[in-house]
Design an enzyme around this catalytic site. Structure first.
Site, PDB file in Angstrom:
ATOM      1  N   LYS A 147       0.809  -1.221   0.000  1.00  0.00           N
ATOM      2  CA  LYS A 147       0.000   0.000   0.000  1.00  0.00           C
ATOM      3  C   LYS A 147       0.839   1.267   0.000  1.00  0.00           C
ATOM      4  O   LYS A 147       0.475   2.277  -0.600  1.00  0.00           O
ATOM      5  CB  LYS A 147      -0.949  -0.017   1.201  1.00  0.00           C
ATOM      6  N   HIS A 169     -14.063  -3.903   9.477  1.00  0.00           N
ATOM      7  CA  HIS A 169     -13.376  -3.568   8.230  1.00  0.00           C
ATOM      8  C   HIS A 169     -13.632  -4.576   7.107  1.00  0.00           C
ATOM      9  O   HIS A 169     -12.915  -4.591   6.116  1.00  0.00           O
ATOM     10  CB  HIS A 169     -11.865  -3.410   8.450  1.00  0.00           C
ATOM     11  N   GLY A 210      -8.882  -7.124   3.666  1.00  0.00           N
ATOM     12  CA  GLY A 210      -9.917  -7.785   4.453  1.00  0.00           C
ATOM     13  C   GLY A 210      -9.982  -7.318   5.890  1.00  0.00           C
ATOM     14  O   GLY A 210     -10.569  -7.988   6.739  1.00  0.00           O
ATOM     15  N   GLY A 211      -9.359  -6.151   6.189  1.00  0.00           N
ATOM     16  CA  GLY A 211      -9.425  -5.637   7.548  1.00  0.00           C
ATOM     17  C   GLY A 211      -8.405  -6.233   8.487  1.00  0.00           C
ATOM     18  O   GLY A 211      -8.352  -5.858   9.658  1.00  0.00           O
ATOM     19  N   GLU A 234      -9.970   1.270  -5.011  1.00  0.00           N
ATOM     20  CA  GLU A 234     -10.765   1.599  -3.829  1.00  0.00           C
ATOM     21  C   GLU A 234     -10.431   3.005  -3.348  1.00  0.00           C
ATOM     22  O   GLU A 234      -9.260   3.370  -3.215  1.00  0.00           O
ATOM     23  CB  GLU A 234     -10.506   0.586  -2.715  1.00  0.00           C
ATOM     24  N   LYS A 288      -2.568   0.443   9.285  1.00  0.00           N
ATOM     25  CA  LYS A 288      -2.988  -0.551   8.298  1.00  0.00           C
ATOM     26  C   LYS A 288      -1.790  -1.386   7.858  1.00  0.00           C
ATOM     27  O   LYS A 288      -0.706  -0.849   7.617  1.00  0.00           O
ATOM     28  CB  LYS A 288      -3.579   0.134   7.055  1.00  0.00           C
ATOM     29  N   HIS A 341     -16.751   4.023   1.736  1.00  0.00           N
ATOM     30  CA  HIS A 341     -15.857   3.199   0.916  1.00  0.00           C
ATOM     31  C   HIS A 341     -16.529   3.024  -0.437  1.00  0.00           C
ATOM     32  O   HIS A 341     -17.498   2.290  -0.566  1.00  0.00           O
ATOM     33  CB  HIS A 341     -15.643   1.848   1.610  1.00  0.00           C
ATOM     34  N   ARG A 391      -7.366  -8.084  -8.833  1.00  0.00           N
ATOM     35  CA  ARG A 391      -8.079  -9.363  -9.001  1.00  0.00           C
ATOM     36  C   ARG A 391      -9.567  -9.068  -9.130  1.00  0.00           C
ATOM     37  O   ARG A 391      -9.995  -7.915  -9.037  1.00  0.00           O
ATOM     38  CB  ARG A 391      -7.845 -10.260  -7.778  1.00  0.00           C
TER      39      ARG A 391
END
Length: 653
Positions: free
Chosen positions: A118, A237, A166-167, A277, A160, A210, A299
């Site tokens: 990220k 999340h 997936g949180g 996102e 993060k 989101h 994906r």
């Protein structure tokens, strides 16, 4: 390049079934892979051929890229579709597929690497002119450095994991005092889930939405968007209900977001299906200057069906065609937005207990036979009645997707379809989904990522079964109303007796409460159900006797709207054994790994005190003392436990 003759699907469950379904429609032969736990699964049955790749744990099967590639080569597959999760965003796996002379149905390994971390992805997006949320995306990971950056950004902040999603490995921190503990927890969880404990720090947006954009690229330099999805309804999340298009979206905002998403795809020469996102500050509505890039998922997304419903595009078909070298099937101006769609994720989980994952056999599984109110509906699932929800994998049962001309009609259809869905044998989150979809804020489109957290108690509250529900359970458990296959006409008369009506006693348990009820077949064809004190609970017509009930080993479930009330039928021999065992014990609510132990034998503990941390499905769950007491015995750190295993035993007295 011609379309593939055979592809291997390197996944399991509903996404494997989804890919196999489209491949079959296109005339492409499919190969499934499976673990020990999935030997008789739905995706194995659907595929033309199946190859066993290892034991049930993912590290010994679905994460074994070498075995998957061997399976593809041995079965004559030309390409591998990774689905989502597992190895779908692993660039080394993509490289090994190419080295073996096969095609990876997805983006290039370089594109995956560019977006896989990220922090690096956000630096790349800044250069491409894509707005990025304020934060620290550097390499330094020392506590002093990260705590200092958090102060500079300003609390609250979000920690993060830089890898994965997936949180997992994510923590919100309100003030400096809680930073060190939150950082340690995020790093532990990230290491367990992704093998990488590096994190980044971001400003926490107070009213975040989101919103993500579906993009698609090919190997000829083209990239398009297929509009947006709103995935703001999240718990811990993780997405719960997704929809397309996003409520409240304006033409100006859509143009800005989709333009940024396509820029992101073009910046890395993206090919295949991807999702960009964004986090949106919705405190003043949707504004073009209030959205920021979060990450790109390289994906197919779990929620891709809502985009398919409103665009009429089969994204899996596009994946296969683009991977085979074809250009994008449609240009941007040919992609149209039509209607509104919702997807609800049906999980085996106990929403009232913090969404704890559940296991069990699906002794009864029924989806609505058709969409309510003229809406369109599809059910994406990888399980059938009789299949087991395994502790080894994600506990998803199905995705229920509906589409209607407008949001209100689609939401109404979603609520009705969920209410007609019946699951018995494991606890499911359907009542929670209906409560969320019926919530006034959600219904109006005023949703942000904190909505479920703020209303969790009321959204997960389930009223106890009414006397009529208990009566229906007793009637079903008694067998009095079931047909009889005997050739003896007297056996077919459930209510027949020479001198008085037949009366049957039924013992039931719901939660910790046990009740004894009596079922009497009356001469007028009705069944009378009374309590132990003789007070009548209900008189039930014969034709209503089996209304929405399901019998399964040792249990009966009565469905009332979205709620399935399950009653155990106590076994007197088991009850005697439990009484003999005695003791005061705290048991594992699910299978998992004892990650951390915070107490020891001989310690005096207070109610609510954290005793240990149980890791299940890559998430950490704190197990606390249910009351004051002294610990006599506690599980060892590192122990692998099954559901019901004694974790803590308290001394008597």
């Amino acid at each position: 390049m011609a379309l593939f003759d055979t592809i291997l699907v390197a996944n399991r469950g509903e996404i494997a079934c989804r890919v196999i379904g489209t491949a079959r429609r296109m005339g492409v032969r499919t190969v499934a892979v499976f673990s020990d736990a999935d030997a008789h699964s739905m995706h194995v049955a659907m595929a033309d051929e199946a190859v066993h790749i290892g034991a049930s744990p993912v590290g010994e099967s679905y994460l074994r890229g070498d075995r998957i590639i061997e399976a593809a080569l041995s079965t004559g597959a030309q390409a591998i579709h990774p689905g989502y999760g597992f190895l779908s965003e692993n660039p080394e796996f993509a490289d090994k597929i190419a080295a073996a002379g096969l095609v990876f149905i997805g983006p290039s390994a370089d594109s995956i690497r560019a977006m896989g971390l990220k922090d690096a992805a956000k630096r790349l997006m800044e250069k491409a002119g894509v707005p990025v949320v304020p934060g620290w995306h550097g390499d330094g990971q020392a506590l002093v450095l990260l705590a200092g950056k958090a102060r500079e950004i300003g609390y609250p902040v979000l920690i993060k994991a830089r890898a994965g999603g997936g949180g997992r490995g994510m923590r919100r921190v309100e003030d400096p005092d809680g930073f060190a503990d939150a950082l340690a927890g995020a790093k532990r969880e990230a290491k367990a889930a992704f093998g990488d404990d590096a994190v980044l720090i971001e400003k926490y947006v107070e009213k975040p939405r989101h919103i993500e954009v579906q993009v698609f690229g090919d190997n000829h330099g083209n990239a398009v968007h297929l509009f947006e999805r709103d995935c703001s309804a999240q718990r811990r999340h993780q997405k719960v209900i997704e929809e397309a298009p996003a409520p409240g979206m304006t033409a100006e905002m859509r143009a800005a977001m989709t333009d940024a998403a396509v820029k992101a795809a073009l910046a890395i020469g993206y090919s295949g299906a991807g999702t960009v996102e964004f986090i949106v500050d919705a405190s003043e509505g949707l504004r073009p200057d209030r959205f920021w890039f979060m990450e790109m998922n390289t994906r197919l997304q779990v929620e891709h069906p809502v985009t398919e419903m409103v665009t009429g595009v089969d994204l899996v078909e596009w994946q296969l065609r683009v991977a085979a070298g074809e250009p994008l099937p449609l240009a941007q101006e040919q992609i149209r937005l039509d209607g509104h769609a919702f997807e609800a994720r049906i999980y085996a989980e106990d929403a009232a207990k913090g969404f704890l994952p559940a296991t069990g056999t699906l002794h009864h599984l029924r989806f609505p036979p058709h969409a309510p109110g003229g809406a369109e509906m599809r059910v994406e699932t990888g399980v059938r009645q009789g299949d087991a929800i395994s502790p080894f994998y994600d506990p998803m049962i199905a995705k229920l997707v509906v589409k209607a001309p407008d949001r209100a009609a689609a939401l109404s259809a979603l609520v009705e379809a969920l209410g007609e869905t019946e699951i018995a044998g494991t606890i499911a989150n359907i009542p929670f989904l209906v409560a969320l979809a019926s919530d006034a804020d959600f219904s109006s489109g005023d949703v942000d990522t904190g909505l479920i957290g703020r209303k969790q108690e009321e959204l997960t509250r389930i009223a106890p079964p009414s006397p009529r529900i208990a009566a229906l359970a007793a009637l079903s458990a008694s067998g009095a109303a079931r047909g009889n296959s005997s050739q003896d006409p007297w056996d077919a008369l459930a209510g027949y007796a020479h001198f008085h009506p037949v009366r049957r006693r039924v013992d039931l348990r719901t939660g910790t409460e046990e009740v004894s009820l009596h079922v009497t077949a009356r001469r007028d064809g009705r069944y009378e159900i009374a309590g132990a004190d003789g007070a009548m609970l209900a008189a039930i017509e014969t034709q209503a006797a089996d209304a929405r009930t399901a019998r399964w080993p040792g249990h009966v479930t009565v469905f009332e709207g979205a709620v399935g009330h399950s009653f155990a039928i106590p076994d007197p021999f088991e009850a005697a054994e439990e009484a003999a065992a005695g003791g005061d014990a705290l048991r594992a609510p699910m299978p998992g790994l004892v990650k951390i132990v915070r107490a020891a034998a001989g310690d005096s503990v207070a109610k609510g005190q954290a005793l240990l941390v149980l890791e299940a499905m890559k998430m950490e769950h704190t197990i606390s003392a249910p009351h004051d007491g002294m610990i006599e015995e506690i599980a060892a750190e590192g122990a692998q436990v099954s559901e019901g295993t004694v974790l803590v035993r308290f001394a008597e007295g």
